[in-house]
Design an enzyme around this catalytic site. Structure first.
Site, short mmCIF file in Angstrom:
data_model
loop_
_atom_site.label_atom_id
_atom_site.label_comp_id
_atom_site.label_asym_id
_atom_site.label_seq_id
_atom_site.Cartn_x
_atom_site.Cartn_y
_atom_site.Cartn_z
N TYR A 56 19.77 34.42 23.13
CA TYR A 56 20.92 34.53 22.23
C TYR A 56 20.65 35.50 21.08
O TYR A 56 21.60 36.13 20.58
CB TYR A 56 21.33 33.15 21.72
CG TYR A 56 22.00 32.34 22.82
CD1 TYR A 56 23.34 32.53 23.13
CD2 TYR A 56 21.27 31.42 23.57
CE1 TYR A 56 23.94 31.81 24.16
CE2 TYR A 56 21.86 30.70 24.60
CZ TYR A 56 23.20 30.91 24.89
OH TYR A 56 23.80 30.21 25.92
N HIS A 109 34.21 27.72 22.41
CA HIS A 109 32.83 27.67 22.89
C HIS A 109 31.82 28.11 21.84
O HIS A 109 30.67 28.42 22.17
CB HIS A 109 32.68 28.51 24.16
CG HIS A 109 33.38 27.92 25.34
ND1 HIS A 109 33.69 28.66 26.47
CD2 HIS A 109 33.83 26.66 25.58
CE1 HIS A 109 34.30 27.87 27.35
NE2 HIS A 109 34.40 26.66 26.82
N SER A 177 38.43 33.48 34.35
CA SER A 177 38.12 33.25 35.76
C SER A 177 38.88 32.07 36.34
O SER A 177 39.03 31.95 37.55
CB SER A 177 36.62 33.00 35.93
OG SER A 177 36.25 31.78 35.30
#
Length: 236
Positions: A56, A109, A177
């Site tokens: 990250y 998120h 998606s």
């Protein structure tokens, strides 16, 4: 559009991919370089925190190398000029919507430029690295982790999102998606509430059949055209 007063927009990796941010599911994408179990689960972090923190840290640093694209700018224009209610929900952890001019963004998120302290559970803006175990700005404990929702964790502000879906007139999904829940189920929530639903995507998603309409093409082309259409119809 004269009857549309409330719009909920969901964006996914496809809108940022055109800015050069690697997606997890693309050929050669992040899932092919790292197992999801290793870098995007609480268990992976407990097993190898250095791997996760470095992963990250690198993604956070890479944000400085990319810029918002016309799709981000178009959504910011819609926010400025649309007279009704608008909620922009993103699955993306980058800051391209904000840098593109959007202010009403809900990161379900989490965000790369935010740190979560596992000791005091406070969140803090974060722009540097975490691999050196820096202290939490609030409690000083060296217990920071990325403020990113991993698989198995609850996305942020779901109550606010579902409340908006229950009252919206139009739900638009951009660059997703249709495979990751709970976001993949938003179209069904919106339809159950009586909203019209529109998908803007590079290719059909796993949930395309659930939308009233699907338009295929690059987000940087589709989104500005759709925003122009919305604003023009609103003036009629």
């Amino acid at each position: 559009m004269a009857q549309v007063e409330r719009i909920v927009i969901l964006t996914g990796a496809g809108i940022s991919a055109e800015s050069g941010i690697d997606t997890f599911r693309s050929a050669g994408g992040l899932w092919e370089q790292h197992r999801v179990e290793d870098v995007a689960t609480p268990e992976g972090f407990a097993r190898n925190p250095n791997l996760v923190l470095n992963f990250y840290d690198m993604r956070r640093a890479a944000l400085s190398q990319v810029e918002p694209n016309p799709a981000h700018a178009a959504l910011a224009r819609l926010e400025r000029e649309w007279r009704g209610e608008l909620l922009l929900v993103t699955q993306n952890v980058d800051d391209l919507h904000e840098r593109g001019g959007s202010a009403r963004v809900l990161h379900m998120h989490g965000e790369l430029k935010s740190a979560l302290c596992t000791a005091c559970e406070m969140r803090s803006p974060w722009f540097g690295t975490m691999i050196e175990r820096p202290p939490c700005p609030v409690c000083q404990a060296p217990m920071l982790r990325p403020d990113v929702v991993w698989f198995g964790e609850m996305p942020y502000e779901m109550g606010r999102i579902y409340a908006a879906l229950a009252t919206c007139d139009l739900f638009v999904s951009i660059g997703t998606s249709g495979a990751v829940y709970p976001a993949a189920g938003f179209v069904q929530e919106a339809r159950a509430a009586g909203a019209r639903t529109l998908e803007l995507n590079l290719e059909p998603s796993e949930g395309s059949r659930l939308f009233h309409e699907t338009r295929l093409g690059p987000a940087s082309v589709l989104v500005p055209a759709w925003v122009e259409e919305v604003l023009n119809r609103a003036e009629e």
